[in-house]
Design an enzyme around this catalytic site. Structure first.
Site, PDB file in Angstrom:
ATOM      1  N   ILE A   1      -6.715 -11.622  -9.632  1.00 47.81           N
ATOM      2  CA  ILE A   1      -5.665 -12.710  -9.280  1.00 47.81           C
ATOM      3  C   ILE A   1      -5.501 -12.656  -7.665  1.00 47.81           C
ATOM      4  CG2 ILE A   1      -4.163 -12.586 -11.286  1.00 47.81           C
ATOM      5  CD1 ILE A   1      -2.426 -10.618  -9.494  1.00 47.81           C
TER       6      ILE A   1
ATOM      7  N   TYR B   1       7.828  -1.470 -21.130  1.00 46.91           N
ATOM      8  CA  TYR B   1       6.317  -1.449 -21.082  1.00 46.91           C
ATOM      9  C   TYR B   1       5.987  -1.032 -22.569  1.00 46.91           C
ATOM     10  CZ  TYR B   1       1.806   1.015 -19.895  1.00 46.91           C
ATOM     11  OH  TYR B   1       0.594   1.172 -19.896  1.00 46.91           O
TER      12      TYR B   1
HETATM   13  C1  AKB Z   1       2.030   4.717 -17.073  1.00 46.31           C
HETATM   14  O1  AKB Z   1       2.433   5.819 -16.725  1.00 46.31           O
HETATM   15  O2  AKB Z   1       2.757   3.789 -17.513  1.00 46.31           O
HETATM   16  C2  AKB Z   1       0.674   4.654 -17.598  1.00 46.31           C
HETATM   17  C3  AKB Z   1       0.455   4.994 -19.333  1.00 46.31           C
HETATM   18  C4  AKB Z   1       0.405   6.193 -19.718  1.00 46.31           C
HETATM   19  O3  AKB Z   1       0.249   3.780 -19.834  1.00 46.31           O
HETATM   20  N1  AKB Z   1      -0.018   5.666 -16.936  1.00 46.31           N
END
Ligand code: AKB
Length: 318
Positions: free
Chosen positions: A35, A143
């Protein structure tokens, strides 16, 4: 795999995976997707074609896929866990709206897709030790929410449309090439830089916090091997537990001290990262990956530490 698009080719995994694929595949083209603002440089730029590939722009992705007759997409665009906690809507946009664009482009153009999952796809109600392949996934971070949804949507595209989606749940990845940035497991990279530079390391993760970790060469082998696996042997697809080592900051610091005896560390725990780390497994069980596609890590804590220190001494000139 012949003509491959690596989206996120200048990131922590992408910068090394793109180069590995260019060495590994004897024919075909490996396109380094990036990007604006994170353009490829040096060997990554010079060893093959590169194109702007923003996951949020399906039309742009389609053009690249058609122009280079892409058959495999590595979709590595993501905000890591700590950054995703600060910018949840952006994380959703990149990880989910981006993913559906990639899957649609793949469906319409007959591409295989690898989109990594993570130990972050688990949560506090997941069994913490020897976390099974199939288990509770109720993550409490943005996440993690996007990683579980990535697994489900990727499996959906396989079952519904026959798109060849496959993936692994990566542990924290440790590398001496490109910094991770914004992850909960980043400390396990930064500690080596501090130790080699002769600096005290201020650790943001508390003593006693175990997490799965993996050296980058093993992670790259996993990403290539899963995409080359015999599809008939795969019972699972999105995504396989892959493991190689688990440690807490004390164990890691003690291992580094065996090689750099003057190394010192103190703690200044970051509450955001600590809360995420506390919700993740201590160690995953990767039997399914071993049985279904022959996964085996090569590095353990000792061999990784020797290799990291040697490479960083060369890189930092100390
Ligand atoms: C994070 O710490 O966000 C990454 C993962 C473990 O997916 N390294």
């Amino acid at each position: 795999m012949k003509n491959v698009l690596v989206i996120g080719s200048t990131g922590q995994i992408g910068s090394e995976l793109t180069m590995k694929l260019r060495r590994h595949l004897r024919e075909g083209t490996i396109v380094a997707g990036y990007i604006k603002g994170s353009e490829p440089k040096g060997a990554l730029l010079e060893s093959g074609p590169s194109e702007i590939a923003d996951v949020r722009n399906a039309k742009g992705l389609t053009e690249i896929v058609k122009r280079y007759k892409i058959d495999t997409i590595y979709n590595l665009a993501a905000l890591l866990s700590a950054t995703a906690e600060q910018r949840p809507l952006l994380a959703w946009d990149i990880q989910m709206n981006g993913l559906i664009n990639v899957l649609e482009v793949a469906r319409l153009n007959h591409c295989a897709v690898f989109t990594p999952s993570s130990i972050g796809s688990f949560g506090p109600s997941t069994p913490k030790v020897s976390t099974p392949q199939d288990t509770i996934q109720r993550p409490t971070s943005m996440y993690g929410v996007t990683k579980v949804a990535t697994e489900l949507l990727s499996d959906y595209y396989f079952h519904k449309f026959g798109v060849d989606t496959r993936s692994v749940r990566f542990p924290g990845l440790i590398s001496n090439v490109t910094h991770p940035g914004g992850g909960t497991t980043d400390y396990a990279v930064e500690i080596y830089y501090a130790a080699v530079k002769g600096e005290e390391f201020v650790c943001p993760i508390a003593a006693g916090t175990y997490m799965d970790m993996m050296y980058m060469p093993d992670a790259l082998r996993a990403a290539v091997k899963i995409m080359e696996a015999d599809p008939w042997r795969l019972i699972h697809r999105n995504a396989f537990n892959v493991a190689s080592m688990s440690f807490d900051p004390e164990i890691l610091a003690a291992k580094i001290r065996e090689h750099i005896p003057t190394f010192t560390m103190r703690y200044q725990v970051d509450p955001v990262r600590q809360a995420i780390a506390d919700s993740w497994p201590d160690s995953m069980n990767d039997r399914a990956a071993r049985e279904e596609w022959g996964w085996r890590p090569k590095f353990n804590l000792e061999s990784m530490t020797i290799d990291m220190i040697a490479h960083l001494r060369g890189k930092l000139g100390v």
